[in-house]
Design an enzyme around this catalytic site. Structure first.
Site, PDB file in Angstrom:
ATOM      1  N   ASP A 217       0.816  -1.211   0.000  1.00  0.00           N
ATOM      2  CA  ASP A 217       0.000   0.000   0.000  1.00  0.00           C
ATOM      3  C   ASP A 217       0.850   1.262   0.000  1.00  0.00           C
ATOM      4  O   ASP A 217       2.025   1.249   0.369  1.00  0.00           O
ATOM      5  CB  ASP A 217      -0.968   0.005   1.183  1.00  0.00           C
ATOM      6  CG  ASP A 217      -0.274  -0.110   2.528  1.00  0.00           C
ATOM      7  OD1 ASP A 217       0.670  -0.914   2.626  1.00  0.00           O
ATOM      8  OD2 ASP A 217      -0.694   0.594   3.466  1.00  0.00           O
TER       9      ASP A 217
ATOM     10  N   GLU B 294      -0.090  -1.453   5.679  1.00  0.00           N
ATOM     11  CA  GLU B 294       0.901  -0.980   6.652  1.00  0.00           C
ATOM     12  C   GLU B 294       0.649   0.466   7.024  1.00  0.00           C
ATOM     13  O   GLU B 294       0.823   0.869   8.180  1.00  0.00           O
ATOM     14  CB  GLU B 294       2.305  -1.152   6.073  1.00  0.00           C
ATOM     15  CG  GLU B 294       3.439  -0.897   7.064  1.00  0.00           C
ATOM     16  CD  GLU B 294       3.854   0.565   7.155  1.00  0.00           C
ATOM     17  OE1 GLU B 294       4.551   0.928   8.117  1.00  0.00           O
ATOM     18  OE2 GLU B 294       3.472   1.350   6.251  1.00  0.00           O
TER      19      GLU B 294
END
Length: 441
Positions: free
Chosen positions: A78, A147
């Site tokens: 991400d 994350e």
């Protein structure tokens, strides 16, 4: 190294794999990204076992020839939000290749954080598979999907590996990098995180009588809250050196002569004066010496002519190893010293355990750094940010945080900011680092 690797990397960067709340078209972005991984790394997907965990996180198992403890190579898929793409020099998801020679760079959101590590890991594994290499024991590739939003994907993978009895001898995730001039006159140093700060978000709440702004009462909620914030600002925690920072200073001192080098080599003896010196040198160095508190949000009245009955502030607190969420809250309450200010923990976690700066895992990482960055010394440090790797402390005592990038200051500042980019030469060296590391697994 061929530019085919760079072209594969550029393609991965074109998928806006956001994880923040409210992001649009996330399912399509991750689906496209996963398909691109399969397309660009066929041997990985033919040879390694692949599982999708927690919806979008990826877990690959590369079976080794023996049954020794496994190793884990980590990155996250991400990327953080792009608030205003018009402020970028180049569109953040076009992954344009700009410049010549050493200045040739790929500009894109996620170029440094963290798709370069993900791409470099897969390039290294694909290359070793093509050469017929098999590791001595299992190797897991762990690519979390959120994350930047808390790391629930990595947490789920750790729980799954724990249930299966996996106890890794080495875990490596994002973290420190190869930095030049950490101190004046000092050459490049690869700083490897052996721990990371804990973090918590705390709400300070004051509830008092409000009313019309034309008739304000003394000591209203905003005034009480402002005094509390100023007390926290004016009374930071006293600086002190913890063992990883002493190790960093000693490693830097080993490369320096004179009185300054001698002082750093004896950092444990002079920890008090050195802590105060670091705390006064820069915000970055100060953050290595104490738990930090930053006011990030303020809330009061919804109307410009109303004195609020309730005023609140959010503190983002980064907790130095050796402290805990509980002790950090107690310190905040002690400094504020006002029963009218309520302190409420929204979320938080304690600092990660400290991994040893010696032994087989550390030596494998250090030797691989030497292969890819022969001019760099290696030193331990405390990672100031949070990473997915903190979850692995539940199943491993050897968790390290290092990005194999030689970064300039302006490149470092582009992480989570405008004009994020990575030089092509830096990406090639990252691949070389992971190829060297994989060969040691």
């Amino acid at each position: 190294m061929s530019d085919a690797a760079v072209e594969r990397f550029r393609d991965l960067l074109r998928y806006p794999t956001f994880s923040h709340a409210g992001a649009a078209d996330v399912a399509e972005a991750f689906a496209g990204f996963h398909a691109a991984l399969e397309r660009h790394f066929p041997l990985v997907h033919e040879t390694l076992e692949r599982e999708v965990v927690a919806g979008r996180s990826l877990l690959y198992r590369w079976r080794g020839t023996g049954d020794g403890p496994a190793a884990v190579l980590m990155a996250h898929q991400d990327v953080v939000a792009v608030d205003d793409p018009d402020r970028w020099s180049h569109p953040p998801f076009e992954a344009l290749l700009v410049g010549e020679g050493e200045e040739r760079a790929v500009w894109a959101r996620g170029a440094l954080d963290d798709k370069a590590a993900l791409g470099a890991i897969l390039e290294a594994v694909e290359s070793r598979l093509a050469a017929g290499f098999t590791p001595a024991a299992d190797v897991y590739l762990v690519f979390g999907h959120d994350e930047e939003a808390g790391g629930t994907g990595a947490e789920a993978i750790v729980a799954l590996l724990g249930e299966r009895g996996v106890r890794p001898w080495l875990v490596i995730d994002e973290g420190g990098a190869v930095m030049d001039g950490l101190l004046p006159g000092l050459g490049p140093t690869a700083v490897v995180g052996v721990t990371e700060k804990g973090a918590m978000n705390v709400e300070l709440v004051v509830e008092q009588s409000g009313g019309h702004a034309a008739i304000p009462l003394p000591g209203g909620s905003t005034a009480v809250l402002a005094r509390a914030i100023l007390r926290l600002e004016n009374q930071p925690e006293a600086p002190h050196l913890i063992e990883p920072t002493i190790g960093l200073l000693a490693a830097l001192g080993a490369r320096m002569g004179g009185v300054r080098g001698w002082l750093l080599r004896h950092a444990r003896t002079f920890r008090g004066p050195l802590a105060r010196t670091l705390a006064g040198s820069s915000p970055q160095l100060a953050a290595m010496t104490r738990t930090t508190r930053a006011v990030t949000q303020l809330r009061g009245s919804s109307s410009m002519n109303v004195v609020p009955e309730r005023a609140s502030a959010t503190l983002n607190v980064r907790i130095l190893p050796g402290a805990t969420v509980a002790s950090a809250v107690a310190d905040i309450e002690r400094v504020i010293d006002d029963p009218d200010v309520r302190v409420r923990v929204i979320e938080g976690w304690d600092p990660a355990p400290v991994s040893p700066a010696d032994g087989p895992a550390w030596e494998a990482i250090s030797a691989s750094i030497g292969d890819a960055f022969p001019e760099a010394a290696v030193a331990p440090y405390v990672m100031l940010q949070a990473s997915d790797s903190r979850h692995f402390a539940a199943i491993s005592e050897h968790v390290y945080r290092f990005l194999p990038f030689d970064l300039r200051q302006e490149e470092l500042q582009s992480i989570h900011g405008i004009d994020e980019r990575i030089r092509v030469s830096t990406y090639h060296r990252a691949i070389a680092f992971f190829e060297a590391l994989v060969a040691r697994l």
